[in-house]
Design a protein around this motif. Sequence first.
Motif, PDB file in Angstrom:
ATOM      1  N   CYS A 169      -0.108   2.170   3.283  1.00 60.69           N
ATOM      2  CA  CYS A 169      -1.120   2.964   2.568  1.00 60.69           C
ATOM      3  C   CYS A 169      -0.944   2.858   1.057  1.00 60.69           C
ATOM      4  CB  CYS A 169      -1.024   4.445   2.934  1.00 60.69           C
ATOM      5  SG  CYS A 169      -1.689   4.846   4.547  1.00 60.69           S
TER       6      CYS A 169
ATOM      7  N   GLU B 254       5.106   1.672   1.666  1.00 55.54           N
ATOM      8  CA  GLU B 254       4.172   2.034   2.736  1.00 55.54           C
ATOM      9  C   GLU B 254       2.879   1.228   2.649  1.00 55.54           C
ATOM     10  OE1 GLU B 254       3.506   6.260   2.970  1.00 55.54           O
ATOM     11  OE2 GLU B 254       1.747   6.016   4.247  1.00 55.54           O
TER      12      GLU B 254
ATOM     13  N   TYR C 216       4.536   0.618   9.026  1.00 53.16           N
ATOM     14  CA  TYR C 216       4.333   1.754   8.114  1.00 53.16           C
ATOM     15  C   TYR C 216       5.098   1.414   6.835  1.00 53.16           C
ATOM     16  CZ  TYR C 216       3.773   6.858   7.140  1.00 53.16           C
ATOM     17  OH  TYR C 216       3.450   8.079   6.601  1.00 53.16           O
TER      18      TYR C 216
ATOM     19  N   CYS D 177      -1.656   7.142   9.536  1.00 53.41           N
ATOM     20  CA  CYS D 177      -2.375   6.875   8.273  1.00 53.41           C
ATOM     21  C   CYS D 177      -2.506   5.387   7.969  1.00 53.41           C
ATOM     22  CB  CYS D 177      -1.700   7.593   7.117  1.00 53.41           C
ATOM     23  SG  CYS D 177       0.044   7.205   6.897  1.00 53.41           S
ATOM     24  N   CYS D 178      -1.393   4.654   8.084  1.00 52.55           N
ATOM     25  CA  CYS D 178      -1.397   3.242   7.670  1.00 52.55           C
ATOM     26  C   CYS D 178      -2.294   2.394   8.578  1.00 52.55           C
ATOM     27  CB  CYS D 178       0.021   2.681   7.709  1.00 52.55           C
ATOM     28  SG  CYS D 178       1.124   3.435   6.513  1.00 52.55           S
TER      29      CYS D 178
END
Length: 793
Positions: free
Chosen positions: A330, A328, A376, A396-397
């Motif tokens: 993130c 990912e 992602y 989020c990413c």
Amino acid sequence: MITSIAFLSFGALVKGQQVKDYAVQPVAFTRVKLTDNFWEPKIQVNAKVTIPYILDKCRKTGRVDNFLKASQTTGGDAASEFPFDDTDLYKVIEGASYSLQIRPDKMLESQLDTLIAIIGAAQEPDGYLYTFRTMHSAHPHPWIGTRRWENEEILSHELYNAGHLYESAVAHYQATGKRSLLNVALKNADLLIKTFGYGKETKYPGHQIVEIGLVKLYRVTGEKKYLDLAKFFLDIRGPKGDAYNQADKRVADQHEAEGHAVRAAYMYTGMADVAALTGDATYLKAIDDIWDDVVNKKLYVTGGIGATGNGEAFGEAYDLPNMSAYAETCAAIGNVYWNSRMFLLHGDARYIDVLERTLYNGLLSGISLSGNRFFYPNPLASMGQHLRSAWFSCACCITNMTRFLPSVPGYVYAQNGDNLYVNLFMSNTAGIKLHSGAVTITQQTDYPWDGKIALTVDPASSFPWELHIRIPGWSRGQAVPGDLYHFAGYKASVIPITVNGQPIAYDTQKGYAIIRRHWKKGDKVVIDLPMPVEKVMANERVKADLGKFAFQKGPVVYCLEGPDYADSTVQSIVVDTSAAITADYKDTLLNGITMLATKGYSSARQPKSDQVITRDAQVKAIPYYAWNNRGSCEMEVWIPYEASAARPKPAPTIASGSTVSASLHNKRMLSALNDQYDPVDSKDNSALYLHWWPKKDSKEWVQYDFNGEFTVSSSKVYWFDDGPWGGCRVPKSWKLYYKKDGQWVEVNNTSAYGTEKDKYNKVTFDPVKTTALRLELQLPADNSSGIHEWIVE
Ligand SMILES: [Zn+2]
């Protein structure tokens, strides 16, 4: 602009106390002005395209409305999907604040003022800030529970939201000098202080990051209570929780990376911060061991971490699949945060080696060159099923990338007393305060395409100090610290350094060339890092990479991508290991890249034979980070040098010559049926398959329209079934029909329609002469179904 309160040693803020901190201190990105051709344009795109795009998306997707609703100006149900959607607004404010520090922009600043007022209005009187609860929806989100913090350890993300709020608030305060968002954050943090602690609420964060945020509040206020709470949130983890969020053991007892990779990387970062500020040796031992575990067993060659989508988690040791790699975005960002802290703790260049590998490859791949398309997961191979997305409902990413990019210059330099560390290479000018005086340093380089770096220094006064120049592991024959990857056929060469044109002898310590001098204005140091194309080999325990290698030049990992091949296929390529490799800079391709070229051959199956036919091929490779900017396509980082590791092109068969259609419309999925890829088993998700998820209990079909009339008498199906965790099972039943005079007629089968897993199910029938075959299936009552491959004979 208050740029002086950066993350420099902040001892002065805590008066009269001897404060522990990182041995080495970073040089804040605000002190580093980029002038390079690689990062600076990307940060420009972030400022001009990505930040306005994300701000607009946050408005359009209800993320701003959630705050308005919570402030009761509108009321009603949540306008977006997840209780952590508040963080997207915080993260884009953080990114925008970083951007403002470099590029003042009154319009942007006033937009932030408006948003911050909206955020502040949604805060409850005692400091609680969590829109999904405060809006008093008639249909509360099932994750949030009925009371504050009730579901914190599992799903509510109340403390996750708080952590991102604090990071954003500190960034905004430092960029603008305004306390508006900082006051909101401190009020919220003070509520946490009141609520959590021994003898009070003892819940640990379900998704870590509040620890990092609290440490930032401590740094900016000097108030130790925030640091103490960060440590409390770490100390109360485990041993009775889940490995999924690193709560199955006390943090000091954790010695291997496990569970959700983003949560893990944020936790290790928070542990490093707390260890540095408190001197806690048990934390240090734990993260040292976990780091060894990751770099020796769980790190992709791209620097990505978190191999499996099942729990977005670290896999087992050496389990690093390529096509299904999760990695990912993130988690890559978290890996950079963590490794930057590990360096500050130990002053060792090997942590920057890992940071740099991640930064130039598995992190940068997360965003398109255009700045508005995103990954992602960051897979290391593709059959064309991957495509960058304009948005994800779990964003989020996207917002993490937005906030990370403007801070890249903050990883270039660090200092410790009168030692100045040069960690990353990009053209810039930086003003750095060493213990004995200030130094301006100018870096000129065409990195990452060229390894020559010129450093010119300009000390404000005359005093002796040490320049520590990182000699990257890759230039010393070390692909990564440890034995997970190595360079095949590496040839050692001397790395020359000159000072004012004269070659010098230098010592190397912890991966740094050290030059101590009474530096004078205009002193010029030139280092020339040899940058041949290396062939990276994986540890043989990494099954996915057997018979393959990866190209790396400098810090950049390469891949083969479909658009550079006449037939758009790369999985069939086998590289000739003895052929020379050339590297040419192409300034019009993918915003300017160095492209590699060598020789090999492509392989193809033929009908009714195990022999593959081969044909000479020109092999071209582009930087991995730049892939998927020319549409969806085949791609691979690990390139076969053994024929057995390649995937030959399909043989011409009835199926491969057919037009595929189905009761679903997804071109990439349709192409799975006749790609002649035999799965390892029914749940093999490393290749393309067709599925009807989330449909269940319905009748579905797939169809081959042949490219002529054929007599057929048997057919084989390999079912996709990812039970017990996934949503697909073998179908309840199926049947075959052939086309006769424009009508579908059932074949007269002479064997059963099998529904077994992990094998081909062959059905035979009385021969029919036809132009099309249709497979009808009944989905199970409670599940969906899928097909790996469908063969007609
Ligand atoms: Zn993410």
